[in-house]
Design an enzyme around this catalytic site. Structure first.
Site, PDB file in Angstrom:
ATOM      1  N   HIS A 158      15.341 -33.976  -9.662  1.00  0.00           N
ATOM      2  CA  HIS A 158      13.997 -34.056  -9.054  1.00  0.00           C
ATOM      3  C   HIS A 158      12.894 -33.838 -10.102  1.00  0.00           C
ATOM      4  O   HIS A 158      11.801 -33.395  -9.771  1.00  0.00           O
ATOM      5  CB  HIS A 158      13.848 -33.040  -7.915  1.00  0.00           C
ATOM      6  CG  HIS A 158      14.929 -33.097  -6.897  1.00  0.00           C
ATOM      7  ND1 HIS A 158      14.948 -34.032  -5.881  1.00  0.00           N
ATOM      8  CD2 HIS A 158      16.054 -32.354  -6.753  1.00  0.00           C
ATOM      9  CE1 HIS A 158      16.045 -33.855  -5.141  1.00  0.00           C
ATOM     10  NE2 HIS A 158      16.734 -32.847  -5.654  1.00  0.00           N
ATOM     11  N   SER A 279      -4.324 -47.167 -29.997  1.00  0.00           N
ATOM     12  CA  SER A 279      -5.446 -47.558 -29.144  1.00  0.00           C
ATOM     13  C   SER A 279      -6.514 -48.278 -29.974  1.00  0.00           C
ATOM     14  O   SER A 279      -6.694 -47.986 -31.157  1.00  0.00           O
ATOM     15  CB  SER A 279      -6.047 -46.319 -28.488  1.00  0.00           C
ATOM     16  OG  SER A 279      -7.309 -46.596 -27.929  1.00  0.00           O
ATOM     17  N   TYR A 319      25.832 -80.953  -3.311  1.00  0.00           N
ATOM     18  CA  TYR A 319      24.705 -80.788  -4.213  1.00  0.00           C
ATOM     19  C   TYR A 319      23.398 -81.114  -3.502  1.00  0.00           C
ATOM     20  O   TYR A 319      23.299 -82.049  -2.707  1.00  0.00           O
ATOM     21  CB  TYR A 319      24.845 -81.680  -5.452  1.00  0.00           C
ATOM     22  CG  TYR A 319      23.703 -81.509  -6.428  1.00  0.00           C
ATOM     23  CD1 TYR A 319      23.711 -80.462  -7.338  1.00  0.00           C
ATOM     24  CD2 TYR A 319      22.604 -82.361  -6.415  1.00  0.00           C
ATOM     25  CE1 TYR A 319      22.660 -80.273  -8.223  1.00  0.00           C
ATOM     26  CE2 TYR A 319      21.546 -82.191  -7.290  1.00  0.00           C
ATOM     27  CZ  TYR A 319      21.583 -81.135  -8.192  1.00  0.00           C
ATOM     28  OH  TYR A 319      20.526 -80.943  -9.050  1.00  0.00           O
TER      29      TYR A 319
END
Length: 493
Positions: A158, A279, A319
């Site tokens: 968790h 950045s 097909y």
């Protein structure tokens, strides 16, 4: 513009550009052009061997096919006026060799069984590349794990601190996941590697074709027996997309952890700069962009799998042209898997793990309280649920010292732990990360000795899988070499 050799007799009128673009599969067919040449050569070798096409015509055709094989399919074969690469190659061959020779290559064959075979051959080669990449990833994981058998870290459930493990144990969990991906892909390869050639349009043919021989020349396990199933089934494509979807989901989970671990919050790992970006405005940033894109790839391939399954779900035998629209999804889904797996392997191999931070966090969040409860059970015969309650109440009350535990024990057990002979030293020992790890020595557990045994076993399993792929590729290559030998002999007649 070259006129499609298939269309010119039965149909009249010029198609608009919109109609041509809708019906054409040329862009997707670039993926199977080289496979188509191999399939053509195998079919022609068989036609020659069966005396269906005479040696003169075979020689003329085979010379052109070998030229295509060695130099690449000519650009004219991709003319948009041809609906697909099969018609494009036949059109080029007919133009070069004349109708008397060029018109014989398609004897006993339809584009239906031809494209199904090409798809399987190309998919087979892609799976083999993926299998080798998965083994490279497993190798990287095992090599890094080898260096971190005693590197302690917290295990999570968790996303909460749960119990201490080691980095090696954590990495081995992923190696076994990827080993199952290998098993799935290798098992899928067995079903992919069958030849539809000889099924023709849907009802086979009256010519005395040798289906087993063409399958052998192409390195297939055999041929698909039922002629309708051979041309109308694309479950092999759905299966490989499903296998690759699971593989990329597993990769995505690992990348999610690498992203979290590399954050300033966690600081468990430093990813090599090659796998990161910065950045455009914030000069301090080091973003795990490769891991983020790999994380997203699971969604992309899941979309291709759903698209393929949806296209096929309503099609009657045999097909149908709808199947043509499946092919771009197949190639979009499987083509970059090898790259993705190798990128993850590279990230793992080049990563630097912050072992001191891992050790710092290993005992936080009550990760060793399970061992304290287990100690009460093993050494003092307290029922596990009672021990669980005692330790849980002490955690809630904010301390795991003997005074707090005694108070909880009186509530849930009717007597103090002190009265049973439990000391502060015993509690501290039970709560140590070293103790918690060392006692979990069952096969597959995180104790260093258990991890060493697991590593040895996983290395043997990996080596076996590497040898399986080497053998499989060798067998296929031997078949293709035999095909080329026969083709060159015919071309020199």
């Amino acid at each position: 513009m070259t006129r499609d050799v298939v269309r010119k007799a039965r149909l009249s009128g010029e198609r608009t550009e919109d109609i041509e673009s809708l019906l054409s599969s040329m862009e997707a067919d670039r993926n199977i052009a080289s496979s188509d040449v191999l399939v053509d050569m195998a079919h022609l070798v068989m036609l020659t061997r069966q005396r269906i096409v005479n040696e003169t015509h075979s020689k003329t055709l085979m010379r052109e096919l070998l030229e295509m094989y060695e130099s690449g399919v000519p650009i004219d074969a991709y003319d948009p006026s041809c609906e697909d690469i099969h018609a494009g190659i036949e059109t080029v061959l007919t133009k070069k060799t004349g109708g008397d020779a060029g018109g014989r290559l398609h004897i006993g064959r339809s584009r239906n069984d031809e494209v199904a075979t090409c798809l399987r051959i190309r998919t087979r080669d892609t799976i083999l590349d993926q299998l080798e990449a998965v083994n490279r990833l497993r190798t990287a994981l095992l090599e890094v794990a080898d260096d971190h058998v005693r590197t302690v870290m917290p295990g999570f459930t968790h996303l909460q601190h749960a119990q201490p493990v080691t980095l090696a144990h954590h990495l081995l969990a992923y190696e076994q996941m990827f080993a199952r991906d290998f098993d799935r892909l290798f098992d899928a390869l067995r079903r992919v590697n069958y030849s539809p050639l000889g099924a023709a349009a849907l009802a086979s043919t009256g010519y005395p074709l040798d289906r087993e021989y063409t399958a052998k020349l192409l390195g297939c396990n055999g041929y698909l027996e039922n002629s309708m199933d051979a041309v109308a089934s694309r479950d092999f494509a759905e299966e490989i997309l499903a296998c690759d979807t699971i593989l990329l989901v597993n990769i995505s989970r690992f990348c999610e952890e690498l992203i979290l671990w590399s954050s300033s919050f966690v600081q468990f790992v430093i990813l090599d700069d090659r796998y990161c970006s910065t950045s455009s405005i914030m000069p301090q940033k080091k973003n795990p962009d490769v891991a983020e894109i790999l994380r997203s790839r699971a969604g992309t391939i899941l979309g291709t799998f759903v698209s393929a399954a949806t296209i096929m779900k309503g099609l009657p035998m045999a097909y149908n042209r709808d199947m043509q629209d499946l092919n771009p999804h197949l190639w979009r889904g499987i083509s970059d898997i090898r790259r993705d797996v190798d990128l993850l392997a590279g990230m793992i191999a080049s990563a630097r793990f912050n072992t001191s931070r891992m050790a710092e966090e290993a005992g936080k969040g009550g990760t060793t309280t399970t061992e304290l409860a287990d100690t009460l059970v093993r050494e003092y015969n307290i029922p596990f649920r009672t021990a669980h309650h005692i330790v849980g109440r002490a955690v809630r009350d904010g301390s795991l010292d003997l005074v707090t535990l005694d108070k909880a024990a009186e509530e849930f057990h009717g007597k103090t732990l002190s009265s049973l002979g439990i000391t502060e030293e015993k509690i501290e020992s039970a709560l140590s990360v070293t103790t918690s790890l060392s006692v979990r020595s069952l096969p597959g557990g995180p104790a260093p000795d258990a991890v060493k045994k697991s590593l040895a076993g996983r290395k043997k399993e990996l080596q076996k899988d590497i040898e399986m792929i080497t053998d499989k590729k060798s067998r296929i290559n031997e078949s293709i070499d035999e095909l080329l030998t026969h083709a060159r002999r015919i071309a020199q007649l």
